[in-house]
Design a protein around this motif. Structure first.
Motif, PDB file in Angstrom:
ATOM      1  N   GLY A 109      -6.388 -10.174 -11.273  1.00  0.00           N
ATOM      2  CA  GLY A 109      -6.039 -11.195 -12.250  1.00  0.00           C
ATOM      3  C   GLY A 109      -5.041 -12.185 -11.699  1.00  0.00           C
ATOM      4  N   ILE A 110      -4.615 -13.086 -12.564  1.00  0.00           N
ATOM      5  CA  ILE A 110      -3.628 -14.099 -12.215  1.00  0.00           C
ATOM      6  C   ILE A 110      -2.408 -13.916 -13.098  1.00  0.00           C
ATOM      7  CG2 ILE A 110      -3.125 -16.569 -12.087  1.00  0.00           C
ATOM      8  CD1 ILE A 110      -6.028 -17.086 -11.515  1.00  0.00           C
ATOM      9  N   SER A 111      -1.257 -13.795 -12.462  1.00  0.00           N
ATOM     10  CA  SER A 111       0.011 -13.680 -13.168  1.00  0.00           C
ATOM     11  C   SER A 111       0.691 -15.032 -13.149  1.00  0.00           C
ATOM     12  CB  SER A 111       0.880 -12.621 -12.482  1.00  0.00           C
ATOM     13  OG  SER A 111       2.116 -12.487 -13.134  1.00  0.00           O
ATOM     14  N   GLY A 112       0.920 -15.609 -14.325  1.00  0.00           N
ATOM     15  CA  GLY A 112       1.501 -16.938 -14.409  1.00  0.00           C
ATOM     16  C   GLY A 112       3.006 -16.938 -14.204  1.00  0.00           C
ATOM     17  N   PRO A 113       3.621 -18.112 -14.227  1.00  0.00           N
ATOM     18  CA  PRO A 113       5.080 -18.198 -14.120  1.00  0.00           C
ATOM     19  C   PRO A 113       5.712 -17.349 -15.226  1.00  0.00           C
ATOM     20  CG  PRO A 113       4.083 -20.381 -14.057  1.00  0.00           C
ATOM     21  CD  PRO A 113       3.014 -19.435 -14.452  1.00  0.00           C
ATOM     22  N   SER A 114       6.762 -16.611 -14.879  1.00  0.00           N
ATOM     23  CA  SER A 114       7.328 -15.683 -15.854  1.00  0.00           C
ATOM     24  C   SER A 114       8.845 -15.723 -15.846  1.00  0.00           C
ATOM     25  CB  SER A 114       6.854 -14.260 -15.553  1.00  0.00           C
ATOM     26  OG  SER A 114       7.439 -13.339 -16.451  1.00  0.00           O
ATOM     27  N   GLN A 115       9.427 -15.665 -17.040  1.00  0.00           N
ATOM     28  CA  GLN A 115      10.875 -15.534 -17.166  1.00  0.00           C
ATOM     29  C   GLN A 115      11.239 -14.110 -17.587  1.00  0.00           C
ATOM     30  OE1 GLN A 115      10.475 -18.349 -20.729  1.00  0.00           O
ATOM     31  NE2 GLN A 115      12.499 -17.463 -21.075  1.00  0.00           N
ATOM     32  N   GLN A 116      10.258 -13.224 -17.519  1.00  0.00           N
ATOM     33  CA  GLN A 116      10.433 -11.845 -17.964  1.00  0.00           C
ATOM     34  C   GLN A 116      10.208 -10.880 -16.807  1.00  0.00           C
ATOM     35  OE1 GLN A 116       7.244 -11.709 -20.774  1.00  0.00           O
ATOM     36  NE2 GLN A 116       8.340 -12.833 -22.376  1.00  0.00           N
ATOM     37  N   PHE A 117      10.734  -9.677 -16.923  1.00  0.00           N
ATOM     38  CA  PHE A 117      10.397  -8.611 -15.983  1.00  0.00           C
ATOM     39  C   PHE A 117       9.415  -7.671 -16.676  1.00  0.00           C
ATOM     40  CE2 PHE A 117      13.967  -6.901 -18.365  1.00  0.00           C
ATOM     41  CZ  PHE A 117      13.620  -5.573 -18.568  1.00  0.00           C
ATOM     42  N   LYS A 118       8.566  -7.048 -15.876  1.00  0.00           N
ATOM     43  CA  LYS A 118       7.593  -6.086 -16.386  1.00  0.00           C
ATOM     44  C   LYS A 118       7.643  -4.831 -15.530  1.00  0.00           C
ATOM     45  CE  LYS A 118       4.308  -9.616 -18.070  1.00  0.00           C
ATOM     46  NZ  LYS A 118       4.388  -9.300 -19.501  1.00  0.00           N
ATOM     47  N   ARG A 119       7.261  -3.692 -16.114  1.00  0.00           N
ATOM     48  CA  ARG A 119       7.299  -2.408 -15.422  1.00  0.00           C
ATOM     49  C   ARG A 119       5.895  -1.797 -15.409  1.00  0.00           C
ATOM     50  NH1 ARG A 119       9.889   1.262 -18.363  1.00  0.00           N
ATOM     51  NH2 ARG A 119      10.638   2.511 -16.603  1.00  0.00           N
ATOM     52  N   PHE A 120       5.538  -1.213 -14.261  1.00  0.00           N
ATOM     53  CA  PHE A 120       4.211  -0.631 -14.087  1.00  0.00           C
ATOM     54  C   PHE A 120       4.343   0.740 -13.428  1.00  0.00           C
ATOM     55  CE2 PHE A 120       3.872  -5.198 -14.057  1.00  0.00           C
ATOM     56  CZ  PHE A 120       2.784  -5.462 -14.876  1.00  0.00           C
ATOM     57  N   GLU A 152       0.823  -1.202   0.000  1.00  0.00           N
ATOM     58  CA  GLU A 152       0.000   0.000   0.000  1.00  0.00           C
ATOM     59  C   GLU A 152       0.864   1.262   0.000  1.00  0.00           C
ATOM     60  OE1 GLU A 152      -3.879  -1.516   2.568  1.00  0.00           O
ATOM     61  OE2 GLU A 152      -2.249  -0.446   3.604  1.00  0.00           O
ATOM     62  N   MET A 153       0.381   2.261  -0.698  1.00  0.00           N
ATOM     63  CA  MET A 153       0.953   3.600  -0.585  1.00  0.00           C
ATOM     64  C   MET A 153      -0.205   4.532  -0.272  1.00  0.00           C
ATOM     65  SD  MET A 153       3.124   5.950  -3.314  1.00  0.00           S
ATOM     66  CE  MET A 153       4.681   5.065  -3.163  1.00  0.00           C
ATOM     67  N   GLU A 154      -0.228   5.051   0.950  1.00  0.00           N
ATOM     68  CA  GLU A 154      -1.376   5.816   1.425  1.00  0.00           C
ATOM     69  C   GLU A 154      -1.306   7.291   1.071  1.00  0.00           C
ATOM     70  OE1 GLU A 154      -1.417   4.903   5.548  1.00  0.00           O
ATOM     71  OE2 GLU A 154      -2.248   2.880   5.242  1.00  0.00           O
ATOM     72  N   SER A 155      -0.124   7.819   0.849  1.00  0.00           N
ATOM     73  CA  SER A 155       0.018   9.218   0.430  1.00  0.00           C
ATOM     74  C   SER A 155       0.927   9.262  -0.786  1.00  0.00           C
ATOM     75  CB  SER A 155       0.593  10.064   1.564  1.00  0.00           C
ATOM     76  OG  SER A 155       1.867   9.596   1.942  1.00  0.00           O
ATOM     77  N   PHE A 156       0.710  10.257  -1.621  1.00  0.00           N
ATOM     78  CA  PHE A 156       1.465  10.298  -2.870  1.00  0.00           C
ATOM     79  C   PHE A 156       1.859  11.734  -3.194  1.00  0.00           C
ATOM     80  CE2 PHE A 156       2.195  10.532  -7.370  1.00  0.00           C
ATOM     81  CZ  PHE A 156       2.881   9.368  -7.645  1.00  0.00           C
ATOM     82  N   SER A 157       3.089  11.890  -3.640  1.00  0.00           N
ATOM     83  CA  SER A 157       3.550  13.199  -4.102  1.00  0.00           C
ATOM     84  C   SER A 157       4.752  12.995  -5.014  1.00  0.00           C
ATOM     85  CB  SER A 157       3.956  14.088  -2.912  1.00  0.00           C
ATOM     86  OG  SER A 157       5.027  13.518  -2.195  1.00  0.00           O
ATOM     87  N   GLY A 158       4.942  13.911  -5.938  1.00  0.00           N
ATOM     88  CA  GLY A 158       6.103  13.834  -6.806  1.00  0.00           C
ATOM     89  C   GLY A 158       5.875  12.990  -8.046  1.00  0.00           C
ATOM     90  N   ALA A 159       6.961  12.396  -8.540  1.00  0.00           N
ATOM     91  CA  ALA A 159       6.925  11.633  -9.787  1.00  0.00           C
ATOM     92  C   ALA A 159       6.138  10.333  -9.616  1.00  0.00           C
ATOM     93  CB  ALA A 159       8.356  11.309 -10.225  1.00  0.00           C
ATOM     94  N   PRO A 160       5.629   9.768 -10.711  1.00  0.00           N
ATOM     95  CA  PRO A 160       4.909   8.496 -10.631  1.00  0.00           C
ATOM     96  C   PRO A 160       5.762   7.401  -9.983  1.00  0.00           C
ATOM     97  CG  PRO A 160       4.638   9.490 -12.798  1.00  0.00           C
ATOM     98  CD  PRO A 160       5.681  10.294 -12.091  1.00  0.00           C
ATOM     99  N   TYR A 161       5.117   6.512  -9.272  1.00  0.00           N
ATOM    100  CA  TYR A 161       5.803   5.370  -8.681  1.00  0.00           C
ATOM    101  C   TYR A 161       5.923   4.277  -9.745  1.00  0.00           C
ATOM    102  CZ  TYR A 161       6.478   1.025  -6.105  1.00  0.00           C
ATOM    103  OH  TYR A 161       6.943  -0.190  -5.676  1.00  0.00           O
ATOM    104  N   ILE A 162       7.127   3.745  -9.933  1.00  0.00           N
ATOM    105  CA  ILE A 162       7.373   2.663 -10.891  1.00  0.00           C
ATOM    106  C   ILE A 162       7.581   1.371 -10.114  1.00  0.00           C
ATOM    107  CG2 ILE A 162       8.771   1.830 -12.799  1.00  0.00           C
ATOM    108  CD1 ILE A 162       7.364   4.422 -13.424  1.00  0.00           C
ATOM    109  N   HIS A 163       6.786   0.387 -10.438  1.00  0.00           N
ATOM    110  CA  HIS A 163       6.918  -0.932  -9.817  1.00  0.00           C
ATOM    111  C   HIS A 163       7.398  -1.920 -10.876  1.00  0.00           C
ATOM    112  CE1 HIS A 163       6.184  -3.983  -6.755  1.00  0.00           C
ATOM    113  NE2 HIS A 163       5.648  -4.740  -7.703  1.00  0.00           N
ATOM    114  N   ARG A 164       8.334  -2.763 -10.486  1.00  0.00           N
ATOM    115  CA  ARG A 164       8.902  -3.722 -11.426  1.00  0.00           C
ATOM    116  C   ARG A 164       8.692  -5.141 -10.892  1.00  0.00           C
ATOM    117  NH1 ARG A 164      14.367  -3.354 -14.879  1.00  0.00           N
ATOM    118  NH2 ARG A 164      13.731  -1.188 -14.864  1.00  0.00           N
ATOM    119  N   THR A 165       8.043  -5.995 -11.688  1.00  0.00           N
ATOM    120  CA  THR A 165       7.930  -7.402 -11.334  1.00  0.00           C
ATOM    121  C   THR A 165       9.081  -8.157 -11.999  1.00  0.00           C
ATOM    122  OG1 THR A 165       6.482  -7.932 -13.216  1.00  0.00           O
ATOM    123  CG2 THR A 165       5.418  -7.256 -11.157  1.00  0.00           C
TER     124      THR A 165
END
Length: 270
Positions: free
Chosen positions: A68-79, A23-36
């Motif tokens: 959704g369901i994220s299956g087994p992965s050999q790749q990285f993804k960015r969000f 969770e991120m309850e407060s937000f400011s500044g640049a977008p948050y980038i999450h990497r799986t």
């Protein structure tokens, strides 16, 4: 930023590794980038607050699913997201997909599919309940009841390959594949076919990803361990193999990742 994990019920422990919340309850500044990162396991994900955009290779964005369901992965993804958010996850062994839903892990390899599409009406109802839950304790109760109900009517019971997969994960990918095949009383060809159906990957690739995942878990020790220490601790023969796999499965050079400044690592430090 807040992250924590919760152990599953005793009935689910053989299939569910943990529940988790980010969770991120407060937000400011640049977008948050999450990497799986690459992972041999499976996740059910519920975005109960805020929706991420997936950052594609062509510099475009695509709105991700709300659940959704994220299956087994050999790749990285960015969000990316530019508002506060809340995510509830269910971290499953790869064979759990077949045991709970009758779907081989191979069918979801490197895929992320929304809950309604893969589970039909039951998936849509589950998503609605998870989104409307008053808090995460309630979400744990909802998903536990849902998964335990699947256990009582599953058609696929315990499969010997499940224990093999569990052993590879518990030994951080340092199990001997030939010995595991011999212990299964299957020919190597039969073993590899069954293994791929239950994990989505060949035994060799699955063990590489398990070693990589073990390396990721060294992040809290980054101040006291060198890259060479991490490589040898995780079963890599030399640093070049470690660097190659790490870059392939995460998109980061390990030096950048363990510097503490790499994209997508903010949640680990909370």
């Amino acid at each position: 930023m807040k992250y924590f994990s919760i152990a599953p019920s005793e009935k689910l422990a053989g299939l569910v590794r943990c529940f988790w919340v980010l969770e991120m309850e407060s937000f400011s500044g640049a977008p948050y980038i999450h990497r799986t990162m690459a992972d041999g396991c499976i996740e059910m994900v519920f975005h109960y607050q805020g929706i991420f955009d997936e950052l594609l290779n062509n510099e475009q964005q695509a709105t991700s699913f709300s659940s959704g369901i994220s299956g087994p992965s050999q790749q990285f993804k960015r969000f990316s997201i530019d508002q506060h958010f809340g995510i509830f996850g269910v971290y499953l062994y790869p064979f759990a997909l077949a045991e709970l839903f009758g779907i081989p892990a191979l069918a979801l390899t490197n895929e992320m599919i929304d809950t309604g599409t893969i589970l039909g009406t039951a998936g849509k109802e589950l998503e609605e309940k998870m989104m409307l839950a008053r808090d995460n304790q309630h979400r744990i109760a909802i998903i536990t009841q849902f998964l335990e109900s699947r256990l009582t009517r599953r058609k696929i019971k315990y499969h010997a390959i499940s224990e093999t997969i569990r052993q590879i994960i518990s030994t951080d990918g340092m199990s001997n594949v030939q010995r595991l095949a011999d212990d299964s009383f299957l020919s190597m060809r039969q073993f590899q076919r069954n293994f791929k159906e239950h994990t989505g990957f060949s035994p060799k690739l699955f063990t590489r990803i398990a070693r990589f995942q073990a390396a990721l878990q060294k992040y809290p020790e980054k101040e006291s361990l060198s890259l060479t220490d991490i490589a040898y601790d995780c079963g890599y023969y030399d640093q070049s193999h470690f660097i190659h796999d790490f870059k392939e499965f995460s998109g980061h050079h390990p030096g950048a990742y363990f510097s503490g400044k790499a994209e997508g690592t903010k949640w680990i430090t909370v």
